[in-house]
Design a protein around this motif. Structure first.
Motif, PDB file in Angstrom:
ATOM      1  N   LYS A 210       0.792  -1.226   0.000  1.00 48.20           N
ATOM      2  CA  LYS A 210       0.000   0.000   0.000  1.00 48.20           C
ATOM      3  C   LYS A 210       0.826   1.278   0.000  1.00 48.20           C
ATOM      4  CE  LYS A 210      -3.933  -2.198   0.112  1.00 48.20           C
ATOM      5  NZ  LYS A 210      -4.793  -2.219  -1.103  1.00 48.20           N
ATOM      6  N   ASP A 211       1.970   1.266   0.676  1.00 47.09           N
ATOM      7  CA  ASP A 211       2.736   2.509   0.808  1.00 47.09           C
ATOM      8  C   ASP A 211       3.780   2.698  -0.296  1.00 47.09           C
ATOM      9  OD1 ASP A 211       4.326   0.448   1.631  1.00 47.09           O
ATOM     10  OD2 ASP A 211       5.060   1.440   3.451  1.00 47.09           O
ATOM     11  N   THR A 212       3.629   2.003  -1.412  1.00 47.06           N
ATOM     12  CA  THR A 212       4.525   2.180  -2.556  1.00 47.06           C
ATOM     13  C   THR A 212       4.450   3.610  -3.086  1.00 47.06           C
ATOM     14  OG1 THR A 212       4.199  -0.119  -3.210  1.00 47.06           O
ATOM     15  CG2 THR A 212       5.079   1.354  -4.882  1.00 47.06           C
ATOM     16  N   ARG A 213       5.603   4.128  -3.565  1.00 51.97           N
ATOM     17  CA  ARG A 213       5.650   5.471  -4.154  1.00 51.97           C
ATOM     18  C   ARG A 213       6.123   5.381  -5.597  1.00 51.97           C
ATOM     19  NH1 ARG A 213       9.264   9.312  -0.735  1.00 51.97           N
ATOM     20  NH2 ARG A 213       8.089  10.923  -1.809  1.00 51.97           N
ATOM     21  N   LEU A 214       5.681   6.319  -6.420  1.00 52.03           N
ATOM     22  CA  LEU A 214       6.125   6.406  -7.815  1.00 52.03           C
ATOM     23  C   LEU A 214       6.410   7.862  -8.169  1.00 52.03           C
ATOM     24  CD1 LEU A 214       6.547   5.362 -10.746  1.00 52.03           C
ATOM     25  CD2 LEU A 214       4.080   5.684 -11.094  1.00 52.03           C
ATOM     26  N   PHE A 215       7.640   8.126  -8.616  1.00 48.65           N
ATOM     27  CA  PHE A 215       8.008   9.449  -9.125  1.00 48.65           C
ATOM     28  C   PHE A 215       7.930   9.420 -10.653  1.00 48.65           C
ATOM     29  CE2 PHE A 215      10.045   9.528  -4.965  1.00 48.65           C
ATOM     30  CZ  PHE A 215       9.804  10.830  -4.545  1.00 48.65           C
ATOM     31  N   ILE A 216       7.238  10.377 -11.222  1.00 52.86           N
ATOM     32  CA  ILE A 216       7.177  10.554 -12.674  1.00 52.86           C
ATOM     33  C   ILE A 216       8.026  11.777 -13.003  1.00 52.86           C
ATOM     34  CG2 ILE A 216       5.727  10.984 -14.688  1.00 52.86           C
ATOM     35  CD1 ILE A 216       5.156   8.299 -13.557  1.00 52.86           C
ATOM     36  N   ILE A 217       9.212  11.547 -13.580  1.00 49.96           N
ATOM     37  CA  ILE A 217      10.140  12.637 -13.888  1.00 49.96           C
ATOM     38  C   ILE A 217      10.115  12.904 -15.392  1.00 49.96           C
ATOM     39  CG2 ILE A 217      12.519  13.449 -13.760  1.00 49.96           C
ATOM     40  CD1 ILE A 217      12.983  11.442 -11.506  1.00 49.96           C
ATOM     41  N   GLY A 218       9.758  14.124 -15.761  1.00 56.25           N
ATOM     42  CA  GLY A 218       9.756  14.489 -17.174  1.00 56.25           C
ATOM     43  C   GLY A 218       8.520  15.278 -17.536  1.00 56.25           C
ATOM     44  N   ASN A 219       8.520  15.802 -18.747  1.00 53.01           N
ATOM     45  CA  ASN A 219       7.345  16.503 -19.262  1.00 53.01           C
ATOM     46  C   ASN A 219       7.114  16.063 -20.701  1.00 53.01           C
ATOM     47  OD1 ASN A 219       9.385  17.803 -20.642  1.00 53.01           O
ATOM     48  ND2 ASN A 219       9.279  19.672 -19.433  1.00 53.01           N
ATOM     49  N   GLY A 220       6.078  16.605 -21.315  1.00 54.08           N
ATOM     50  CA  GLY A 220       5.774  16.197 -22.674  1.00 54.08           C
ATOM     51  C   GLY A 220       4.291  16.298 -22.970  1.00 54.08           C
ATOM     52  N   PRO A 221       3.885  15.901 -24.170  1.00 54.21           N
ATOM     53  CA  PRO A 221       2.497  16.080 -24.608  1.00 54.21           C
ATOM     54  C   PRO A 221       1.455  15.342 -23.775  1.00 54.21           C
ATOM     55  CG  PRO A 221       3.747  14.749 -26.187  1.00 54.21           C
ATOM     56  CD  PRO A 221       4.736  15.354 -25.244  1.00 54.21           C
ATOM     57  N   LEU A 222       1.844  14.284 -23.057  1.00 50.87           N
ATOM     58  CA  LEU A 222       0.881  13.540 -22.245  1.00 50.87           C
ATOM     59  C   LEU A 222       0.799  14.041 -20.801  1.00 50.87           C
ATOM     60  CD1 LEU A 222       1.498   9.819 -23.334  1.00 50.87           C
ATOM     61  CD2 LEU A 222      -0.352  11.343 -24.041  1.00 50.87           C
ATOM     62  N   GLU A 223       1.561  15.057 -20.470  1.00 47.64           N
ATOM     63  CA  GLU A 223       1.650  15.478 -19.071  1.00 47.64           C
ATOM     64  C   GLU A 223       0.295  15.903 -18.497  1.00 47.64           C
ATOM     65  OE1 GLU A 223       4.275  18.374 -16.121  1.00 47.64           O
ATOM     66  OE2 GLU A 223       4.565  18.476 -18.298  1.00 47.64           O
TER      67      GLU A 223
END
Length: 352
Positions: A210-223
């Motif tokens: 449950k306490d999993t983390r996810l970092f999304i690093i970056g930008n772009g057309p789907l942001e």
């Protein structure tokens, strides 16, 4: 030594990527050896027509399509003592007609066409191959055995693989990780990179941890789409584009890099993660099957469900994780931009 680089984007382009950083290292190699380098590319809004950056003269004309024609016309002005480096990104600069040209191919677009353009992509797929056939006799540089394999299937013979380097020196030993399971996606937020599959992986893992983390690093057309759909999920952090130091601070603490691309030239983000002792799990596609040594430095999988299964399996086996992390860390030490620059200069000497 005189080098003209023909590349659709420059090192300041808002959508610059691995191809531009790689080309810049080649350019710096020639400049540092006392040579002259010009780089012809498109001109996005806000950038000068001409500019000198780190000894490289940038010349910007047209958009990302028309610059190929302007670049070819510009290359015709160069005398035979210039080497013309045609960077092929789905489309070249027509320099197969020149005796003093060489080719650089990071990857064939193939699956990219369909992913980006839908059914229309099926018509672009054979056009790319037909266009490449015109370059078969050229001395060619590529960045991975995968792309070398693709090129040889088209009849290319004179191919040299020169790997990417690293924009940071690997640590002396793998970094200490967060106590909480931490995943990271690093790259452009666009269809061909499949960032949403990283989020789907996170959701699958979160069902058990449950306490999993996810970092999304970056930008772009789907942001915008991804933020509106997932930013409220507990544990998901969208960072946007980060500077080098900030990026590595997150990679140091993360356990797994998720790379769900449909295809890569090499997979530069894998090396960056490995240099921090971070294990990469990616799709079994061209490029990634070279940068990820399956079962040794990380894992290759078929989809986001299998990606989640690998995360959970390795997370539960601490000894396996430590071994993968160590192997990934040692693997990254084999790569540097110094090596890339040296091998490029040696390549130029051989073809002169």
């Amino acid at each position: 030594m005189k080098l003209l680089i023909l590349n659709r984007r420059c090192i300041k382009h808002p959508e610059k990527g691995g191809a531009e950083f790689y080309a810049m290292e080649l350019a710096k190699a020639v400049v540092e050896s006392g040579g002259c380098v010009e780089w012809f590319c498109s001109r996005p809004r806000g950038l000068k027509e001409e500019e000198l950056i780190e000894g490289v003269r940038f010349i910007r004309r047209g958009n990302e399509l028309t610059t190929h024609f302007y670049g070819f016309l510009y290359s015709l002005k160069k005398t035979r003592d210039w080497t013309v480096l045609d960077v092929f990104n789905g489309l070249g600069f027509f320099t197969f007609l020149l005796k003093n040209s060489i080719l650089l191919v990071h990857q064939l677009y193939q699956e990219y066409w369909v992913k980006e353009f839908g059914p229309l992509g099926y018509t672009l797929y054979p056009v790319e191959k037909l266009f490449l056939l015109l370059y078969r006799g050229k001395p060619t540089i590529t960045v991975s055995p995968s792309t070398e394999e693709d090129l040889r299937s088209l009849g290319f013979e004179n191919i040299t693989v020169i790997y990417n380097g690293l924009d940071i020196k690997p640590l002396e030993y793998p970094s200490e990780k967060e106590k909480t399971l931490t995943l990271v996606y690093l790259g452009r937020l666009k269809k061909t990179k499949n960032p949403e599959d990283a989020l789907r992986t996170f959701l699958e893992v979160k069902k058990q941890i449950k306490d999993t983390r996810l970092f999304i690093i970056g930008n772009g057309p789907l942001e915008h789409y991804l933020r509106s759909k997932y930013s409220k999920l507990q544990g998901v952090v969208f960072t946007g584009y980060l500077k080098v130091v900030e990026k590595y601070n997150i990679l140091k603490k993360s356990h797994f890099l998720l790379v769900p691309s449909v295809r890569e030239g090499w997979g530069q983000v894998v090396l960056q993660a490995n240099a921090m002792g971070t294990v990469a799990i990616g799709y079994r596609v061209q490029g990634l099957k070279d940068s990820i040594r399956d079962g040794i430095t990380g894992f290759l999988v078929k989809d986001y469900r299998e990606m989640a299964q690998k995360v959970l399996k390795v997370w539960q086996d601490k000894d396996l994780y430590r071994q993968l992390s160590k192997n990934a860390f040692e693997f990254s030490k084999s790569f540097s931009w110094e090596r890339t620059r040296r091998e490029f200069l040696e390549f130029l000497e051989r073809i002169r």
